[in-house]
Structure formats: C-alpha cells, structure tokens
Design a protein around this motif. Structure first.
Motif, PDB file in Angstrom:
ATOM      1  N   ILE A   1       0.891  -1.075  -0.150  1.00 16.91           N
ATOM      2  CA  ILE A   1       0.159   0.013   0.090  1.00 16.91           C
ATOM      3  C   ILE A   1       0.777   1.269  -0.001  1.00 16.91           C
ATOM      4  O   ILE A   1       0.564   2.156  -0.808  1.00 16.91           O
ATOM      5  N   LEU A   2       1.917   1.303   0.877  1.00 14.69           N
ATOM      6  CA  LEU A   2       2.529   2.503   0.964  1.00 14.69           C
ATOM      7  C   LEU A   2       3.560   2.795  -0.268  1.00 14.69           C
ATOM      8  O   LEU A   2       3.862   3.830  -0.791  1.00 14.69           O
ATOM      9  N   ARG A   3       4.204   1.752  -0.558  1.00 15.30           N
ATOM     10  CA  ARG A   3       4.814   1.886  -2.030  1.00 15.30           C
ATOM     11  C   ARG A   3       4.140   2.198  -3.166  1.00 15.30           C
ATOM     12  O   ARG A   3       4.481   3.052  -4.166  1.00 15.30           O
ATOM     13  N   GLY A   4       2.998   1.469  -3.360  1.00 17.14           N
ATOM     14  CA  GLY A   4       2.035   1.799  -4.242  1.00 17.14           C
ATOM     15  C   GLY A   4       1.380   3.048  -4.393  1.00 17.14           C
ATOM     16  O   GLY A   4       1.058   3.530  -5.644  1.00 17.14           O
ATOM     17  N   PHE A   5       1.098   3.727  -3.499  1.00 16.00           N
ATOM     18  CA  PHE A   5       0.411   5.099  -2.998  1.00 16.00           C
ATOM     19  C   PHE A   5       0.743   5.931  -4.241  1.00 16.00           C
ATOM     20  O   PHE A   5       0.337   6.737  -4.709  1.00 16.00           O
ATOM     21  N   TRP A   6       2.293   5.969  -4.269  1.00 22.61           N
ATOM     22  CA  TRP A   6       3.162   7.060  -4.819  1.00 22.61           C
ATOM     23  C   TRP A   6       3.014   6.705  -6.370  1.00 22.61           C
ATOM     24  O   TRP A   6       3.377   7.497  -7.355  1.00 22.61           O
ATOM     25  N   ALA A   7       2.703   5.565  -6.675  1.00 23.50           N
ATOM     26  CA  ALA A   7       2.509   5.233  -8.154  1.00 23.50           C
ATOM     27  C   ALA A   7       1.361   5.397  -8.750  1.00 23.50           C
ATOM     28  O   ALA A   7       1.089   4.860 -10.059  1.00 23.50           O
ATOM     29  N   ILE A   8       0.285   5.728  -7.828  1.00 23.99           N
ATOM     30  CA  ILE A   8      -1.302   5.607  -8.440  1.00 23.99           C
ATOM     31  C   ILE A   8      -1.329   7.070  -9.596  1.00 23.99           C
ATOM     32  O   ILE A   8      -0.755   7.913  -9.271  1.00 23.99           O
ATOM     33  N   ASP A   9      -1.959   6.598 -10.649  1.00 20.26           N
ATOM     34  CA  ASP A   9      -2.459   7.573 -11.600  1.00 20.26           C
ATOM     35  C   ASP A   9      -3.849   7.847 -11.465  1.00 20.26           C
ATOM     36  O   ASP A   9      -4.744   7.024 -11.748  1.00 20.26           O
ATOM     37  N   VAL A  10      -3.873   9.266 -10.932  1.00 14.03           N
ATOM     38  CA  VAL A  10      -5.492   9.755 -10.383  1.00 14.03           C
ATOM     39  C   VAL A  10      -6.482   9.490 -11.760  1.00 14.03           C
ATOM     40  O   VAL A  10      -7.435   9.709 -11.552  1.00 14.03           O
TER      41      VAL A  10
ATOM     42  N   SER B   1     -10.048  -6.075  14.429  1.00 15.33           N
ATOM     43  CA  SER B   1      -9.472  -6.728  13.280  1.00 15.33           C
ATOM     44  C   SER B   1     -10.507  -6.266  12.257  1.00 15.33           C
ATOM     45  O   SER B   1      -9.979  -6.256  11.248  1.00 15.33           O
ATOM     46  N   LEU B   2     -11.800  -6.145  12.424  1.00 14.83           N
ATOM     47  CA  LEU B   2     -12.582  -5.657  11.271  1.00 14.83           C
ATOM     48  C   LEU B   2     -12.254  -4.293  10.791  1.00 14.83           C
ATOM     49  O   LEU B   2     -11.978  -3.933   9.749  1.00 14.83           O
ATOM     50  N   LEU B   3     -11.744  -3.446  11.704  1.00 14.53           N
ATOM     51  CA  LEU B   3     -11.222  -2.148  11.363  1.00 14.53           C
ATOM     52  C   LEU B   3      -9.975  -2.254  10.419  1.00 14.53           C
ATOM     53  O   LEU B   3      -9.739  -1.581   9.370  1.00 14.53           O
ATOM     54  N   THR B   4      -8.923  -3.095  10.897  1.00 16.51           N
ATOM     55  CA  THR B   4      -8.080  -3.377  10.305  1.00 16.51           C
ATOM     56  C   THR B   4      -7.863  -3.721   8.755  1.00 16.51           C
ATOM     57  O   THR B   4      -7.582  -3.497   7.701  1.00 16.51           O
ATOM     58  N   VAL B   5      -8.907  -4.894   8.801  1.00 15.53           N
ATOM     59  CA  VAL B   5      -9.080  -5.502   7.319  1.00 15.53           C
ATOM     60  C   VAL B   5      -9.839  -4.623   6.453  1.00 15.53           C
ATOM     61  O   VAL B   5      -9.398  -4.518   5.374  1.00 15.53           O
ATOM     62  N   SER B   6     -10.706  -4.042   7.012  1.00 11.66           N
ATOM     63  CA  SER B   6     -11.729  -2.810   6.172  1.00 11.66           C
ATOM     64  C   SER B   6     -10.571  -1.853   5.671  1.00 11.66           C
ATOM     65  O   SER B   6     -10.738  -1.724   4.334  1.00 11.66           O
ATOM     66  N   ILE B   7      -9.863  -1.363   6.503  1.00 14.52           N
ATOM     67  CA  ILE B   7      -9.011  -0.388   5.898  1.00 14.52           C
ATOM     68  C   ILE B   7      -8.006  -1.025   4.865  1.00 14.52           C
ATOM     69  O   ILE B   7      -7.606  -0.347   3.862  1.00 14.52           O
ATOM     70  N   VAL B   8      -7.252  -2.107   5.322  1.00 13.06           N
ATOM     71  CA  VAL B   8      -6.098  -2.671   4.409  1.00 13.06           C
ATOM     72  C   VAL B   8      -6.828  -3.085   3.169  1.00 13.06           C
ATOM     73  O   VAL B   8      -6.364  -2.932   1.896  1.00 13.06           O
ATOM     74  N   TYR B   9      -8.055  -3.810   3.070  1.00 11.44           N
ATOM     75  CA  TYR B   9      -8.615  -4.145   1.886  1.00 11.44           C
ATOM     76  C   TYR B   9      -9.079  -2.914   1.047  1.00 11.44           C
ATOM     77  O   TYR B   9      -8.686  -2.870  -0.223  1.00 11.44           O
ATOM     78  N   THR B  10      -9.805  -1.608   1.554  1.00 14.88           N
ATOM     79  CA  THR B  10     -10.001  -0.812   0.821  1.00 14.88           C
ATOM     80  C   THR B  10      -8.975   0.062   0.168  1.00 14.88           C
ATOM     81  O   THR B  10      -9.013   0.104  -1.154  1.00 14.88           O
ATOM     82  N   LEU B  11      -7.705   0.174   0.713  1.00 16.60           N
ATOM     83  CA  LEU B  11      -6.438   0.685   0.283  1.00 16.60           C
ATOM     84  C   LEU B  11      -5.731  -0.097  -0.556  1.00 16.60           C
ATOM     85  O   LEU B  11      -5.258   0.454  -1.565  1.00 16.60           O
ATOM     86  N   ALA B  12      -5.780  -1.373  -0.362  1.00 17.21           N
ATOM     87  CA  ALA B  12      -5.204  -2.274  -1.450  1.00 17.21           C
ATOM     88  C   ALA B  12      -5.871  -2.253  -2.652  1.00 17.21           C
ATOM     89  O   ALA B  12      -5.255  -2.410  -3.781  1.00 17.21           O
ATOM     90  N   VAL B  13      -7.008  -2.285  -2.773  1.00 13.87           N
ATOM     91  CA  VAL B  13      -7.910  -2.211  -3.751  1.00 13.87           C
ATOM     92  C   VAL B  13      -7.819  -0.927  -4.599  1.00 13.87           C
ATOM     93  O   VAL B  13      -7.632  -0.545  -5.858  1.00 13.87           O
ATOM     94  N   PHE B  14      -7.793   0.337  -3.662  1.00 14.70           N
ATOM     95  CA  PHE B  14      -7.456   1.617  -4.177  1.00 14.70           C
ATOM     96  C   PHE B  14      -6.089   1.606  -4.986  1.00 14.70           C
ATOM     97  O   PHE B  14      -6.279   2.122  -6.182  1.00 14.70           O
ATOM     98  N   VAL B  15      -5.111   1.126  -4.499  1.00  9.81           N
ATOM     99  CA  VAL B  15      -3.794   1.152  -5.073  1.00  9.81           C
ATOM    100  C   VAL B  15      -3.669   0.367  -6.350  1.00  9.81           C
ATOM    101  O   VAL B  15      -3.339   0.730  -7.232  1.00  9.81           O
ATOM    102  N   THR B  16      -4.365  -0.784  -6.224  1.00 12.23           N
ATOM    103  CA  THR B  16      -4.381  -1.851  -7.298  1.00 12.23           C
ATOM    104  C   THR B  16      -5.034  -1.131  -8.748  1.00 12.23           C
ATOM    105  O   THR B  16      -4.624  -1.050  -9.662  1.00 12.23           O
ATOM    106  N   SER B  17      -6.302  -0.626  -8.250  1.00 19.60           N
ATOM    107  CA  SER B  17      -7.055   0.332  -9.259  1.00 19.60           C
ATOM    108  C   SER B  17      -6.120   1.449  -9.999  1.00 19.60           C
ATOM    109  O   SER B  17      -6.606   1.797 -11.092  1.00 19.60           O
ATOM    110  N   GLY B  18      -5.443   2.123  -8.944  1.00 17.70           N
ATOM    111  CA  GLY B  18      -4.760   3.252  -9.364  1.00 17.70           C
ATOM    112  C   GLY B  18      -3.628   3.032 -10.164  1.00 17.70           C
ATOM    113  O   GLY B  18      -3.103   3.792 -10.964  1.00 17.70           O
ATOM    114  N   VAL B  19      -2.875   1.796 -10.196  1.00 19.44           N
ATOM    115  CA  VAL B  19      -1.654   1.527 -10.580  1.00 19.44           C
ATOM    116  C   VAL B  19      -1.685   0.694 -12.085  1.00 19.44           C
ATOM    117  O   VAL B  19      -0.863   0.551 -13.004  1.00 19.44           O
TER     118      VAL B  19
END
Length: 616
Positions: free
Chosen positions: A162-171, A223-241
């Motif tokens: 997530i952290l490495r991919g965030f800077w590679a996102i194409d908005v 756990s639910l907070l962690t997973v929801s945040i990680v899921y959302t950010l991981a999919v956000f990064v994947t969609s953006g790169v």
C-alpha cells in the motif's frame, strides 16, 4: 478425559491474529480484478460497505459471546437461543464450511507455492494440513503463537504494498469512478463478501480466551477495522496503478500491481503475502472448526468421544483429528460446487447472529448479562438482516438450495441422534412464553442456571459463606401490600423452626429492634436484623413485596427486605453480610431487576451475581 478443562491461554493479540489471519485469505489476491470489472474503481466502496454489513453480525455475536464465552461460540449461542434443532444445524454447517474453507485455503496456498516449486499442489496442501493439525494438538497457545507471527507478517507485507503503491497511483484512472452506476457497487458486495468470512471465527475458541468479555469484542472490532482499511487501500492502490483492461484480465491482480512499481521484488513480496494469507486462514480454520464437534458433543448432539480433552496438552485432540481428516479428504474432492455455497452459508450464519440477539434481548432472560452490548440495538440488527437477505437473493437459487439440503442433513443428525439427549429449553421458548402469556414448562430454569454458572466462570467468582447462605436461604415473594407487623409475623413463622427460636419471641425481637432504630436504608430497601441466643448461628431471609411494605407513615412502600439473624459470636460476619448487601443494591438497575424477577430462584441469582467484594 472429558473432565479436563481447556486452557485459557489466548490474549488480545492472539484473538486479533486469529480473526485477522482468518479474514485475509486468497480472496483479496484473486477477486479485485473481477470486482473492478463489475463496478469500476467504485468497487472500493463495495469492500467498505461489505465491512459495514459484516459489522452488524460482529457486534451481535460479540455481545452474545461476551455473555456465553464457551467452546463452539456461535453454535453454543444459537443452540441456547434458538433451540437444539437449529443449534445442531448451525454447528454442523459452521464446522463443515470452516473445514472446507481451510481446505480451499490450503489448495490456494499450494497453487501460489507451485509458482516457485514443481511439487504437486495436493501434496503441498497435505503436508501443511498435517503440520497445522500437529500444531493445534500440541496446544492452543502454540497454534495462537503461530497465527500471531504469520498474521503480523502478512499485514506488514500488505502495508509495504500500500505505502509503495500509493506514490505510483495515476489519479486519471479514477476519473470514470463508477462507469456502470451505483447499483453494481451493491451487487459486487455479494461477490466479495466471502472475504470477510473469518470475522466470527474466534468465538469458537471463546472458552480458551483470557478475559473473554473484554478480549473478544475488542479483538473483533480491531480486526474488522484493520481488514476494512487494508482491503479498501489495497484495492484503491491496485485500481490506481493498473490499466482497467489489464486489471480485469489478471488472475492475481495484487501480484501484477506490485510488479509495476516494485518489479520482480514486488511480485515475490505479494506471492509471499498470498501464501501467508492462505496459511493463516487454514491454521485459524482448523483451530476454530475443531471446537464445533467438541461443543456439540458436550450437549449430547454428537457422540461423547468428541468431548475428550488431552490431559497433557489440554486440547480437544479427537475433534482436531476428525476435523483434520475431513480437511485432508476434501483436498482430493471436486470442491467447486461446494465452494460456491460457502458465501450463502456464511451469510445465513450472519443472519442467525442478528436474529439471535433480537430473540434473547426480548426474551428478558435475567441471567443474560453480556460484558459488551451491541450499539444501535435493534436498528443495527434489522439493517443487517435486510442487507444479508438482499445478498442471498442476488446469489441465485442454486446455492441456496444446496445450503438448505446441507441444513436438512444437520436436522437429520439432530432428529435421529441428538433429539433424545438434548435439553429443549431456549430463549426462543422464553420469548414465546412472554408474548403468549402461556406456561410452556420452563419452570425448572435450566437456561437461567446454565447462564448463571457461565457468569461465575467468566468472572472467576468463587463462593464464599455469604453465597452459600443465599443459595439455600428462604425467600418470601409477596404480591399484596402489607404492614410491617404482618411481614414480621411471616418472617417469624418461616424462621422459627430453622433457628429453634419460638416464633413469638422472634417476632417481638424484630419489632423491638425496629422501634429502637429503623432498619430502612432507602425508600425501597430495608435490612432488619436481630441477635438470637446461642453460638455459631447465622441466617438470611429474602423478601420481595411487589405492592410494598409500610415500615412507617413516611416509608410506606418497601419492596426489598433482607432479614439478618445471628448469634453474638457472628458479629464480624454480620458486618460482612451488611457490606455485601450494600454493594449489591448499589448495582445498576438493581431495583428494576429485583421487581421483574420471575421467581424465588431468580431473586437469589440477583444477589449471587451481584458485584461485590468476596471474603474467602
């Protein structure tokens, strides 16, 4: 060996790791491409909404298990609330699908591992299955420690992505955010909801968790907070790169995304993360699934040998071996059809969780005393039930029919084996009795008694002398209004033969003591106490007068009376009894619970379970 107790060795970190590791499975690494194809970049809201919907069942189950922290968690709860038939079905379905999900996770892990080795994937799956079976037999702490290490490693790798991919996102890839509108976002929830399937897993090992009333709800929420945040950010990064066309075609989109901004190293990192995700799901699944045969056996719904606890390791070794054998067998079956039904059964389990809390709260069972209470009751649960029914409708009839067939199998197990052995009392019957105002034969109080014992175990309460007196003391439950003289006559008649004191003498002493100094301590509570002749004698009598006792013109409606009677040498214990009573009556909602208690035993239970200091 069934008398050996399970060890309470799991702490908050263990619980957090069991849940988080069980939720984050292969689905995160395989489904984002398909979700993006159906809903576009707006699929990130599908993950957020799915987490929100899962929270309705999470809060419901967290409350109920905080009141009943026993092995087989959700089965144990459903059986006590819905009855043994529904409980057997729920328990067997949970065991079946947790085992199946573990088998699928092992196969997924082997599939990812096959990218770096030429070994047969089923052989790899078999080796890991045997390893986790052995770890779980050796001890729940060993299994929990294994889960902690792997889960924290998994989260760390996903955070790197997530952290490495965030800077590679194409908005610019989010300019057309929801190309097909909002409704596909809702429909896609059904596709990816299975990725939240582990949120209730830890409840099956509730009996082995330290301070379960606090640890389970907190672990589930974190756990639910962690997973929801990680899921959302991981999919956000994947969609953006990734280009949409490339993302839709990729079978392992997170691996493909990592290769874009981290090269070959990124692919290796995500491959390792995917393997860890599958391993944590499998290990947590074996740990959780094995507690269902144990719990069913304890209730007489499965053969007694499943209830055996290993004396050396204090783990349910027979239940673990049976679960492991089923998982290993499943590795060699065609699982595609059954795998498709897992989401449906998962959702049915979540519906039951929300339905159960509605039933037990409205049944007004006195000894249902959860350490944690679900927020926004009952609207959160109603929203959850409606949302889950919508998801089932969207999944189609075929998977629902398969799930119903499996449910029928569970019912047949109950009908032909467990029916003659099961205790029939449930919260549902209490609710029906309350609504219809008919006697349904619940006077023996089996459920109330079981819940009382669970509370004592949960809170670590050990009987002291005050408890022993309350358990066997006389109780006067009076419906009519009366004067103090009438009450003292009843007390003298009830206690005269117990104390070997003439009733007239006891009555006169009660009157004399009251005239000397009033024993009223509040507008509704009084503690009359007298000294009797003799040695080593002390007793208590409880009184509830629904219409009130007139102790004087100023205090005309006393509903709660504790009568203390003892010899002079019991002066110290007399003071301790007064202290205990004072602490209990200051508890929240004491008067309301006292007035609504159903019978004499319920009145005793209010005192026995009251919060106070104990003298052992």
């Amino acid at each position: 060996m069934g008398s050996v107790k399970l060890k309470k060795e799991l702490n908050l970190l263990d619980v957090y790791s069991i849940i988080t590791g069980s939720i984050v499975g292969a689905g995160l690494f395989l489904l984002p491409g398909l979700a993006h194809e159906k809903a576009g970049a707006a699929c990130i809201f599908s993950y957020l909404l799915a987490g929100l919907l899962a929270s309705t069942a999470m809060f419901s189950m967290a409350e109920m298990v905080s009141a009943m922290p026993k092995a087989g968690g959700d089965y144990f709860v459903v059986k006590r609330i819905m009855g043994p038939a529904i409980g057997t079905i729920a328990g067997l379905l949970s065991w079946f699908f947790l085992s199946l999900k573990s088998a699928l996770a092992l196969l997924g892990m082997a599939m990812f591992t096959s990218q770096i080795t030429s070994m047969d994937i089923r052989f790899i799956s078999l080796m890991f299955a045997l390893l986790f079976i052995i770890i779980n037999i050796l001890g729940v702490k060993e299994a929990g420690w294994t889960q902690v290490v792997m889960t924290l490693g998994l989260i760390a790798l996903l955070l790197i992505y997530i952290l490495r991919g965030f800077w590679a996102i194409d908005v610019r890839r989010f300019q057309v955010f929801a190309p097909k509108g909002f409704m596909p976002v809702i429909y896609t929830m059904g596709l990816i909801f299975v990725t939240y399937g582990g949120i209730l897993k830890c409840v099956s090992v509730a009996e082995e968790i330290q301070n379960p009333g606090r640890t389970i709800p907190l672990g589930m929420i974190l756990s639910l907070l962690t997973v929801s945040i990680v899921y959302t950010l991981a999919v956000f990064v994947t969609s953006g790169v990734m280009e949409p066309e490339m993302l839709h075609k990729s079978k392992t989109p997170l691996n493909a995304g990592a290769s874009i901004f981290m090269g070959r190293a990124g692919t290796v990192i995500m491959l390792l993360a995917a393997i860890l995700a599958c391993i944590t799901t499998a290990n947590g699944g074996i740990m959780a699934a094995s507690r269902y045969p144990l719990a069913l056996s304890r209730d007489g719904l499965l053969p007694n040998f499943f209830n055996r606890i290993n004396k050396r390791f204090q783990t349910p070794h027979i239940a673990i071996l049976a679960t492991g054998a089923f998982i290993i067998l499943s590795l060699f079956l065609n699982l595609e059809g059954l795998a498709k039904t897992s989401s449906t059964v998962l959702i049915l389990t979540y519906i039951l969780a929300n339905l159960c809390i509605l039933i037990i709260r409205e049944s007004r069972i006195q000894n249902y005393q959860p350490s944690f209470r679900s927020p926004l009751y009952p609207w959160l649960q109603i929203f959850g039930i409606i949302g889950f029914l919508f998801l089932i409708f969207e999944m189609g009839m075929e998977t629902l029919l398969i799930s119903l067939a499996l449910g029928l199998g569970g019912f047949l197990v109950y009908w032909y084996y467990g029916r003659a052995r099961a205790v029939k009392e449930s919260a549902l019957l209490h609710l029906m009795q309350r609504v219809t105002d008919k006697d349904l034969g619940l006077s023996n109080g089996a459920l109330e008694s079981e819940l009382k014992n669970i509370i004592r175990e949960r809170e670590g309460l050990v009987n002291d002398r005050f408890d022993e007196l309350i358990e066997k003391c006389k109780v006067l439950d009076i419906d009519k209004k009366m004067q103090i003289e009438e009450l003292f006559k009843l007390v003298a008649e009830s206690m005269s033969h117990v104390l070997s004191v003439p009733k007239d003498e006891l009555f006169n002493e009660l009157i004399r003591r009251e005239k000397e100094n009033t024993t009223v301590i509040s507008s509704t509570i009084a503690i009359p106490h007298v000294i009797i002749e003799g040695n080593n004698m002390f007793d208590i009598l409880l009184v509830r007068c629904k219409e009130g006792v007139a102790f004087s013109e100023e205090v005309a409606s006393i509903h709660t009376v504790f009568v203390l009677m003892g010899t002079r040498d019991e002066r110290n214990f007399h003071l301790r009894a007064l202290s205990a009573i004072a602490q209990i009556v200051q508890g929240s909602h004491f008067e309301k619970r006292w007035m609504s208690a159903k019978n004499s035993q319920a009145l005793r239970d209010i005192i026995l379970l009251g919060t106070r200091k104990r003298y052992l």
